[in-house]
Design an enzyme around this catalytic site. Structure first.
Site, PDB file in Angstrom:
ATOM      1  CG  HIS A 175      -1.925   1.059   1.274  1.00 56.13           C
ATOM      2  ND1 HIS A 175      -1.715   2.227   1.973  1.00 56.13           N
ATOM      3  CD2 HIS A 175      -3.158   1.179   0.737  1.00 56.13           C
ATOM      4  CE1 HIS A 175      -2.774   3.006   1.870  1.00 56.13           C
ATOM      5  NE2 HIS A 175      -3.666   2.400   1.118  1.00 56.13           N
ATOM      6  CG  ASN A 268     -11.926   3.498   0.883  1.00 51.52           C
ATOM      7  OD1 ASN A 268     -11.903   4.582   0.325  1.00 51.52           O
ATOM      8  ND2 ASN A 268     -10.857   2.756   1.037  1.00 51.52           N
ATOM      9  CB  SER A 350      -5.613   4.600   0.113  1.00 56.56           C
ATOM     10  OG  SER A 350      -5.853   4.361   1.459  1.00 56.56           O
TER      11      SER A 350
END
Length: 600
Positions: A175, A268, A350
């Site tokens: 990530h 989210n 993100s």
């Protein structure tokens, strides 16, 4: 914005945000808390050790830059007792946090970065944006050929009961590396390019290999960034969770006051971002996600990696008045760790947040923020440059602007040579002394701690090569050591040389020996300026007053007459910037302290 009591003693553990889910285990006899001390508390490690010994706790991370405090494992009863200590501002539970992910990049095209000639996106690494950006995430892959990683730290070691920052912040997930590529992937003709190509990236690992972590880890990472605020201008936090955490807010506020701008993901959950941290904070730039499949306005792009409607708010994105800017966040191609294929496509707020972080980096490269007012000025520029060429179908009635960096009049970054030369000069190393502070005083025979860092555009981290001198006499080497110095004034210099024989240094002046008499009429005043939820506050502390009460003067006028306790908090409760000059005077007289100016 979030409406919570500023100094809540305990906050319940909340479930993790995003599509990842986690069930909280039943609290053990001892669990992790964050203890935040009053601002300006000296010798935080000693206070932490003292409170741990008194209450049967175990100290973890110690925070000395963004906030003053520490994490500690203890019983709930002990936590309540610690919260009543007069030196403690508040105690909060250590809360779980996670990344906010669901599953030439279209995002770069959609924000018109490739249309801005000042950014110089031409598939040649001739120039790089002269800026430093911290990626507070799962780390960054140091070996990736498309990223300029210069420094890092790992604060995600073990459980919340094991507190240690060490290592270089290498990514064992994917990530943070993906986020880093959107911010600053090199314009080198391979893979992808970032919004601020070649930005110097600092890997701040606060989430472990499964993408989750705790507030105490995140605060430790923010504290590390704040200690380097003279080097790092921008930070990205593509992570979060439900529930408000005061320590997390105050840590970011401390970094913002030191001149670090924050871009954060809205989350989210297709919900109001006001119910998530750090998305709800008023000291960050909160970013929602746009669904865009073709890199162009018009709403005609066909879905690629997931189903959604082109040029609308992503169906997973959080919304509400906490959100200030939208950016592409669906099917974004960016860098992956080299063990996982080097590049990959994922979706989430993100992925939207680092687009905004890159925009902040473009601005900060020429207008390095030094304080909170400067940081909010950068936020305003990013928001003000946005366009409305998209459809807001969230139903919240608030259409935030869409990120747009096309204007070379607004986004005109400072550039340095890349690996291709660019016809410029290799910059000398950037050296920063983080301890001791300039102007600090120490008693005779005291062991003084010296810490610092050195970063070079080409050679990377040169901290280990630092040579420290006192008035030209060597006293130590590397990034951290202790020494006892003779009485008198010492000019401390930390210096190093890069591979191009260029010198970089930083200097502070300290005094060893008897402290001088306080200025003014025997009353010595110090002031710590800060904000709580964006509202101005000032903590005043003084010594030397002899009367039973004192007058607090702000800009020459008496704003309060209080007991001579040696401490007072001025709740100005105004937003924005500005400065105030304070004095403490014997009540009703002209016997006053030195003047101290507090700036916001």
């Amino acid at each position: 914005m979030f409406r919570k009591t500023v100094h809540a003693v305990l906050v319940s553990v909340a479930m993790i945000a995003g599509l990842l889910t986690a069930s909280a285990a039943a609290p053990a006899a001892h669990q992790s808390y964050i203890v935040v001390l009053d601002r300006g508390t000296p010798n935080v490690p000693s206070v932490a050790a003292e409170l741990a010994a008194a209450h049967g706790g175990q100290v973890g991370y110690v925070y000395e830059h963004a906030i003053q405090g520490f994490s500690m494992t203890m019983s709930s009863g002990a936590a309540a007792s610690v919260a009543r200590n007069p030196r403690v501002a508040y105690v909060v539970e250590d809360m779980p946090r996670s990344i906010t992910v669901q599953t030439a990049p279209t995002g770069i095209e959609r924000i018109f970065a490739d249309d801005n000639s000042g950014i110089d996106i031409d598939a040649t690494d001739d120039f790089r944006v002269d800026v430093d950006v911290a990626v507070i995430d799962t780390g960054i892959d140091w070996a990736h050929p498309d990223l300029n990683v210069v420094d890092g730290i790992n604060c995600a070691n073990g459980s919340p009961f094991t507190a240690k920052c060490s290592g270089n912040g290498d990514d064992d997930h994917y990530h943070g590396t993906h986020v880093a590529g959107t911010i600053g992937a090199l314009d080198n003709g391979i893979g992808v390019v970032g919004v601020a190509p070649g930005a110097r990236l600092h890997a701040v690992k606060v989430l472990k290999s499964n993408g989750s972590g705790y507030t105490s880890w995140i605060v430790a990472g923010i504290d590390w960034v704040t200690a380097r605020a003279n080097v790092i201008e921008v930070a990205n936090m593509s992570l979060g969770g439900s529930g408000f955490n005061q320590a997390e807010y105050d840590a970011i506020q401390g970094a913002v006051e030191a001149g670090v701008a924050f871009a954060v993901a809205a989350g989210n959950s297709d919900a109001d971002a006001n119910n998530f941290s750090p998305a709800a904070f008023d000291n960050v730039l909160t970013v929602s996600a746009l669904a865009d499949f073709d890199g162009a306005p018009g709403g005609t792009g066909s879905p690629t990696c997931r189903n959604d409607q082109d040029d609308t708010l992503a169906d997973f994105s959080n919304w509400g008045n906490a959100v200030q800017i939208a950016a592409p966040g669906v099917c974004i191609l960016s860098t992956y760790p080299i063990e996982q294929g080097e590049y990959g496509t994922i979706s989430g707020t993100s992925m939207a947040s680092p687009h905004a972080a890159g925009a902040l980096a473009l601005l900060a490269s020429t207008d390095n923020p030094a304080n909170a007012s400067d940081v909010f000025g950068l936020y305003d520029q990013v928001i003000g440059a946005g366009n409305l060429q998209w459809t807001d179908d969230s139903g919240d009635g608030i259409k935030e602007p869409l990120l747009d960096v096309s204007s070379d009049a607004v986004f005109s970054p400072s550039l340095v040579p890349g690996s291709g030369g660019g016809g410029g000069e290799d910059a000398p190393p950037s050296v920063l002394i983080t301890s001791p502070d300039d102007g600090a005083s120490f008693g005779s025979g005291v062991s003084i701690s010296f810490t610092g860092s050195a970063i070079d555009d080409v050679d990377g981290d040169l901290t280990a090569n630092l040579v420290w001198t006192s008035s030209a006499v060597e006293i130590g080497t590397g990034g951290s050591f202790s020494a006892t110095l003779s009485d008198g004034e010492h000019v401390i210099t930390a210096a190093t040389t890069d591979s191009a024989s260029q010198n970089g240094s930083d200097t502070v002046t300290i005094t060893v020996g008897d402290e001088p008499e306080p200025p003014g009429d025997g009353i010595a005043l110090s002031v710590s300026a800060y904000k709580v939820r964006g509202l101005q506050k000032a903590d005043l502390t003084w010594t030397g007053a002899t009367s039973t009460s004192v007058d607090v003067r702000r800009n020459g006028a008496v704003v309060a007459t209080v007991a001579n306790s040696g401490a007072y908090t001025d709740n100005i409760d105004q937003r924005g910037g500005g400065s105030y000059t304070y004095q403490i005077c014997e009540a009703g007289s002209s016997v006053c302290s030195n003047e101290v100016t507090a700036s916001y």
